[in-house]
Design a protein around this motif. Structure first.
Motif, PDB file in Angstrom:
ATOM      1  N   LEU A 198       0.831  -1.203   0.000  1.00 43.08           N
ATOM      2  CA  LEU A 198       0.000   0.000   0.000  1.00 43.08           C
ATOM      3  C   LEU A 198       0.867   1.255   0.000  1.00 43.08           C
ATOM      4  O   LEU A 198       0.550   2.245  -0.671  1.00 43.08           O
ATOM      5  CB  LEU A 198      -0.929   0.001   1.212  1.00 43.08           C
ATOM      6  N   VAL A 199       1.957   1.220   0.752  1.00 39.63           N
ATOM      7  CA  VAL A 199       2.877   2.357   0.793  1.00 39.63           C
ATOM      8  C   VAL A 199       3.592   2.511  -0.549  1.00 39.63           C
ATOM      9  O   VAL A 199       3.731   3.619  -1.084  1.00 39.63           O
ATOM     10  CB  VAL A 199       3.899   2.185   1.935  1.00 39.63           C
ATOM     11  N   GLU A 200       4.031   1.390  -1.115  1.00 42.81           N
ATOM     12  CA  GLU A 200       4.756   1.427  -2.385  1.00 42.81           C
ATOM     13  C   GLU A 200       3.875   1.953  -3.517  1.00 42.81           C
ATOM     14  O   GLU A 200       4.342   2.672  -4.411  1.00 42.81           O
ATOM     15  CB  GLU A 200       5.266   0.031  -2.727  1.00 42.81           C
ATOM     16  N   GLU A 201       2.579   1.615  -3.488  1.00 38.87           N
ATOM     17  CA  GLU A 201       1.658   2.047  -4.540  1.00 38.87           C
ATOM     18  C   GLU A 201       1.053   3.419  -4.246  1.00 38.87           C
ATOM     19  O   GLU A 201       0.148   3.853  -4.952  1.00 38.87           O
ATOM     20  CB  GLU A 201       0.552   1.006  -4.710  1.00 38.87           C
ATOM     21  N   ASN A 202       1.511   4.069  -3.189  1.00 46.84           N
ATOM     22  CA  ASN A 202       1.073   5.418  -2.834  1.00 46.84           C
ATOM     23  C   ASN A 202      -0.424   5.474  -2.514  1.00 46.84           C
ATOM     24  O   ASN A 202      -1.094   6.476  -2.765  1.00 46.84           O
ATOM     25  CB  ASN A 202       1.394   6.414  -3.956  1.00 46.84           C
ATOM     26  N   ILE A 203      -0.936   4.400  -1.938  1.00 48.06           N
ATOM     27  CA  ILE A 203      -2.331   4.367  -1.503  1.00 48.06           C
ATOM     28  C   ILE A 203      -2.437   4.841  -0.061  1.00 48.06           C
ATOM     29  O   ILE A 203      -3.343   5.604   0.290  1.00 48.06           O
ATOM     30  CB  ILE A 203      -2.903   2.943  -1.646  1.00 48.06           C
ATOM     31  N   ILE A 204      -1.512   4.394   0.757  1.00 48.41           N
ATOM     32  CA  ILE A 204      -1.448   4.784   2.164  1.00 48.41           C
ATOM     33  C   ILE A 204      -0.087   5.409   2.436  1.00 48.41           C
ATOM     34  O   ILE A 204       0.940   4.948   1.936  1.00 48.41           O
ATOM     35  CB  ILE A 204      -1.655   3.575   3.098  1.00 48.41           C
ATOM     36  N   LYS A 205      -0.086   6.462   3.237  1.00 45.93           N
ATOM     37  CA  LYS A 205       1.159   7.094   3.655  1.00 45.93           C
ATOM     38  C   LYS A 205       1.135   7.256   5.167  1.00 45.93           C
ATOM     39  O   LYS A 205       0.161   7.762   5.725  1.00 45.93           O
ATOM     40  CB  LYS A 205       1.324   8.468   2.991  1.00 45.93           C
ATOM     41  N   PHE A 206       2.193   6.809   5.819  1.00 43.56           N
ATOM     42  CA  PHE A 206       2.282   6.921   7.270  1.00 43.56           C
ATOM     43  C   PHE A 206       3.147   8.118   7.640  1.00 43.56           C
ATOM     44  O   PHE A 206       4.218   8.324   7.063  1.00 43.56           O
ATOM     45  CB  PHE A 206       2.871   5.645   7.884  1.00 43.56           C
ATOM     46  N   GLU A 207       2.669   8.882   8.586  1.00 47.22           N
ATOM     47  CA  GLU A 207       3.412  10.043   9.073  1.00 47.22           C
ATOM     48  C   GLU A 207       3.525   9.967  10.587  1.00 47.22           C
ATOM     49  O   GLU A 207       2.624   9.494  11.276  1.00 47.22           O
ATOM     50  CB  GLU A 207       2.714  11.345   8.668  1.00 47.22           C
ATOM     51  N   TYR A 208       4.660  10.470  11.086  1.00 49.34           N
ATOM     52  CA  TYR A 208       4.895  10.477  12.527  1.00 49.34           C
ATOM     53  C   TYR A 208       4.291  11.718  13.173  1.00 49.34           C
ATOM     54  O   TYR A 208       4.278  12.800  12.573  1.00 49.34           O
ATOM     55  CB  TYR A 208       6.401  10.454  12.815  1.00 49.34           C
ATOM     56  N   LEU A 209       3.750  11.533  14.358  1.00 46.55           N
ATOM     57  CA  LEU A 209       3.378  12.658  15.204  1.00 46.55           C
ATOM     58  C   LEU A 209       3.591  12.252  16.652  1.00 46.55           C
ATOM     59  O   LEU A 209       3.551  11.065  16.980  1.00 46.55           O
ATOM     60  CB  LEU A 209       1.932  13.100  14.975  1.00 46.55           C
ATOM     61  N   PRO A 210       3.864  13.215  17.551  1.00 47.23           N
ATOM     62  CA  PRO A 210       4.135  12.877  18.954  1.00 47.23           C
ATOM     63  C   PRO A 210       2.941  12.192  19.617  1.00 47.23           C
ATOM     64  O   PRO A 210       1.792  12.393  19.219  1.00 47.23           O
ATOM     65  CB  PRO A 210       4.415  14.243  19.589  1.00 47.23           C
ATOM     66  N   SER A 211       3.243  11.387  20.628  1.00 45.55           N
ATOM     67  CA  SER A 211       2.191  10.645  21.333  1.00 45.55           C
ATOM     68  C   SER A 211       1.138  11.571  21.921  1.00 45.55           C
ATOM     69  O   SER A 211      -0.056  11.233  21.958  1.00 45.55           O
ATOM     70  CB  SER A 211       2.811   9.795  22.446  1.00 45.55           C
ATOM     71  N   ALA A 212       1.561  12.737  22.404  1.00 46.18           N
ATOM     72  CA  ALA A 212       0.615  13.661  23.024  1.00 46.18           C
ATOM     73  C   ALA A 212      -0.415  14.202  22.043  1.00 46.18           C
ATOM     74  O   ALA A 212      -1.466  14.687  22.442  1.00 46.18           O
ATOM     75  CB  ALA A 212       1.371  14.829  23.668  1.00 46.18           C
ATOM     76  N   GLU A 213      -0.114  14.114  20.742  1.00 43.18           N
ATOM     77  CA  GLU A 213      -1.022  14.614  19.715  1.00 43.18           C
ATOM     78  C   GLU A 213      -1.740  13.499  18.960  1.00 43.18           C
ATOM     79  O   GLU A 213      -2.549  13.781  18.070  1.00 43.18           O
ATOM     80  CB  GLU A 213      -0.240  15.478  18.714  1.00 43.18           C
ATOM     81  N   ASN A 214      -1.459  12.260  19.325  1.00 40.52           N
ATOM     82  CA  ASN A 214      -2.070  11.126  18.636  1.00 40.52           C
ATOM     83  C   ASN A 214      -3.457  10.856  19.216  1.00 40.52           C
ATOM     84  O   ASN A 214      -3.602  10.360  20.324  1.00 40.52           O
ATOM     85  CB  ASN A 214      -1.194   9.880  18.776  1.00 40.52           C
ATOM     86  N   LEU A 215      -4.504  11.162  18.455  1.00 39.32           N
ATOM     87  CA  LEU A 215      -5.866  11.025  18.953  1.00 39.32           C
ATOM     88  C   LEU A 215      -6.234   9.568  19.235  1.00 39.32           C
ATOM     89  O   LEU A 215      -7.085   9.297  20.079  1.00 39.32           O
ATOM     90  CB  LEU A 215      -6.847  11.622  17.937  1.00 39.32           C
ATOM     91  N   ALA A 216      -5.595   8.633  18.548  1.00 37.88           N
ATOM     92  CA  ALA A 216      -5.893   7.221  18.747  1.00 37.88           C
ATOM     93  C   ALA A 216      -5.385   6.704  20.081  1.00 37.88           C
ATOM     94  O   ALA A 216      -5.747   5.599  20.497  1.00 37.88           O
ATOM     95  CB  ALA A 216      -5.303   6.391  17.613  1.00 37.88           C
ATOM     96  N   ASP A 217      -4.570   7.485  20.784  1.00 39.40           N
ATOM     97  CA  ASP A 217      -4.081   7.082  22.104  1.00 39.40           C
ATOM     98  C   ASP A 217      -5.237   6.876  23.062  1.00 39.40           C
ATOM     99  O   ASP A 217      -5.167   6.050  23.967  1.00 39.40           O
ATOM    100  CB  ASP A 217      -3.127   8.163  22.633  1.00 39.40           C
ATOM    101  N   LEU A 218      -6.308   7.604  22.863  1.00 39.10           N
ATOM    102  CA  LEU A 218      -7.491   7.501  23.711  1.00 39.10           C
ATOM    103  C   LEU A 218      -8.177   6.146  23.564  1.00 39.10           C
ATOM    104  O   LEU A 218      -8.929   5.732  24.453  1.00 39.10           O
ATOM    105  CB  LEU A 218      -8.452   8.641  23.361  1.00 39.10           C
ATOM    106  N   LEU A 219      -7.906   5.436  22.479  1.00 40.57           N
ATOM    107  CA  LEU A 219      -8.578   4.166  22.188  1.00 40.57           C
ATOM    108  C   LEU A 219      -7.772   2.951  22.609  1.00 40.57           C
ATOM    109  O   LEU A 219      -8.221   1.822  22.393  1.00 40.57           O
ATOM    110  CB  LEU A 219      -8.868   4.069  20.688  1.00 40.57           C
TER     111      LEU A 219
END
Length: 244
Positions: A198-219
């Motif tokens: 998925l990354v190679e075909e440019n369908i999905i791209k992952f980006e880093y962000l700090p843990s304090a700003e990661n909204l999924a941390d709540l889950l």
């Protein structure tokens, strides 16, 4: 114990859990982790589990004005974006499976979310984050296809842009972007490595962000009030729709 089972026999635990699951799936991502935890004990619950359910219901009563909010950003194209996170073997002491969570936003509000135990046993934080990225990618591809199908006005350039999923683990992101196998990843099953394509075909791209700003941390884990409330406000607005 037998005494606890007898005391809980008249408690409608399963019925309440079903109601909480419906509420969580439809409009309350902020209770996803808690509902996931208490729902694992439907067949064998004790007084401590019932107390947790009552605490959750009191929380819902106190936050009844929270709701999902969306906004129209002028004439610009709505962009789908995601967040994912994982917590390594901290919440399930029986099986030591890690916990995954993801959250997808469109038009300023969440449109899909999930909080669940991982099926595969992670041996490290990188493993658990990598598995979480795989779960989020599957949902991201599905939402991406639906988004393009419903919005025929999207241009070729819009469809060529990858769906961005943000994560706070640089090692897992590097593993997804690097097709080379090495000793830190050779034990990971092939079912988890599809995200590399998925990354190679440019369908999905992952980006880093700090843990304090990661909204999924709540889950993914129980958080203190000082951490939980700001993340909740970014995900869900109050009755007036303000997120600040």
């Amino acid at each position: 114990t037998d005494a606890e089972r007898s005391a809980m026999s008249a408690i409608p635990y399963g019925t309440i859990i079903g109601m909480l699951l419906y509420l969580m799936i439809s409009c309350r991502p902020d209770i996803a982790f808690a509902v996931c935890a208490v729902s694992r004990y439907i067949s064998c619950h004790g007084p401590q589990h019932w107390e947790a359910v009552l605490f959750l219901m009191r929380y819902l009563k106190a936050t009844a004005d929270l709701r999902l909010t969306y906004s129209r950003d002028g004439g610009s194209t709505p962009v789908l974006q995601g967040f994912c996170d994982a917590d390594l073997a901290a919440n399930d002491l029986d099986t030591r499976h890690s916990h995954s969570g993801y959250l997808f936003f469109l038009c300023g509000g969440p449109v899909a979310w999930k909080s669940t135990l991982q099926r595969s046993l992670a041996l490290s934080t990188m493993d658990s984050e990598y598995y979480s990225m795989g779960d989020a990618s599957k949902e991201g591809v599905s939402l991406r296809d639906l988004h393009f199908e419903l919005n025929h006005f999207l241009s070729v350039e819009d469809k060529a842009q990858p769906t961005v999923i943000r994560n706070d683990a640089t090692s897992a992101i590097q593993l997804a972007e690097n097709p080379v196998f090495h000793r830190r990843s050779k034990h990971i099953g092939i079912r988890h490595h599809f995200i590399r394509q998925l990354v190679e075909e440019n369908i999905i791209k992952f980006e880093y962000l700090p843990s304090a700003e990661n909204l999924a941390d709540l889950l993914t884990k129980p958080l203190t009030k000082l951490v939980f409330v700001p993340l909740r406000r970014l995900i869900m607005g109050a009755f007036d729709g303000l997120l600040s």
